[in-house]
Motif scaffolding. Sequence first.
Motif: not given
Lengths: 217, 260
Positions: B212-235
């Motif tokens: 669902f996240a992949r389909e609906i999002s403009d951007r996905v943020c991956f959280f790791d230990q209180g930081r956004i370690l990586e973000q970008g377009p879902p693809e």
Amino acid sequence: MMFAQLLPPLLRGAEITAQITLASTLLGALFAFAAGIGKLSRHRALRWPAVGYIEVFRGTSLLVQLFWLFFALPIIGISLSPLSAGILGLSLNIGAYGAEVVRGALQATARGQREAARALNFTPRQTLWRILLPQALPEMMPPFGNLAVQNLKDSALVSLITLADLTYQAQNLRNITLQTVPILTATLLLYFAMALVLTAAMRWLERRVRYAAGHER
Amino acid sequence: MNPAVRFRQVTKRFGDLTVLEQFDFEVAQGEIVTLIGASGSGKSTVLRILMTLEELQDGEVEIEGEPLWHERKGGRTVAASEQHLRRMRKKVGMVFQQFNLFPHMSVLRNITEAPIHVLQLPRAEAETRARELLRLVGLEEKADAFPEQLSGGQQQRVAIARALAMRPRVLLFDEPTSALDPEMVGEVLNVIRQVAGEHELTMILVTHEMNFAREISDRVCFFDQGRILEQGPPEQIFTAPREERTREFLRTVLPDSGRT
């Protein structure tokens, strides 16, 4: 002396006991809500008096409270009739216990309900009256029922500030007639009968409250 | 145009536990952003700070360029008053994991209560709007039901209607399907999809529904230990994550992703 002759004075006493219990339970409920809600307030000016009231009245003897209202208060200039002092003392006492019931039931309302209310931007007051109290009220009813019966039994202490309640009449009759066993047995039964009526009334009230809270429009 | 949401150097601690440290984050107006990551990585805390359910220890949060937790008074920046928070909260709505419908109110009243008493809308208008929203979430016929008479999925759809009734600019979803039986997840996701399509809303979602996240999002943020370690377009995040920890996380939540 015949049992039939003992009964009328006892019933007169029972009537006083019923009046005092009813009046002080209703007034006590008012104190309970004021102090229970006050104790949860964000404002110290409301919280501290509420806490002070609850602790003082839970932490001292009801008999001494009654004595204080009836014998000490007049000396500093405020005279109460025995009836007023009795009702006030009982209701302040029961109100302090009831306040803890109110506080507990409000705090037991799920945290999610408070968060949802906040997310919808209700004021704290709206949250209390529209969201929390309607849910907490049914939960308060069984402990309130216990307190009301407790109050009925505690009311016997008002005989010691010259109020002619059931206990007072019983003692009086016993002194005159010396028929201790029938008099005290009849007294116990009268208290028990009143407790049964009170319990039934509180059950009925609880059902009404549950219904109103669940189907409010 | 100001971003819908901006976190600047935000620190949030629970006792000794630091959940967010000097956290920066921005969401553009109308953007749909999904926060993913292990539980305890700070995703929900971001939403809860925005909804003013959690205070922060340090830093600044802005909504549409206006500070949320601070206000300017006589040229100085001070902690926000309840008044200021109430004004700012108008812009934000939230859908909770546990729905949090009001059990003592009918479905219709759950939706109209705040518009009537907070926004001061006339009752008739609030009810008309509530019925429109119920139609949107497919529960028109449940207006007079009580929450306990509804399934979890239906309750969550009502909760979405309730949040929309306040006309927020930013809508937050905190694991909206995590408390649901699997067969009800789809209906709730469909409603969120529809809301995203029909409303000019900024949406921030915390979810474990990766497809669902992949389909609906403009951007996905991956959280790791209180930081956004990586973000970008879902693809990019789902097919070509740059960070080893992101790959690791996606392997655990998408056990079949290697095969497709």
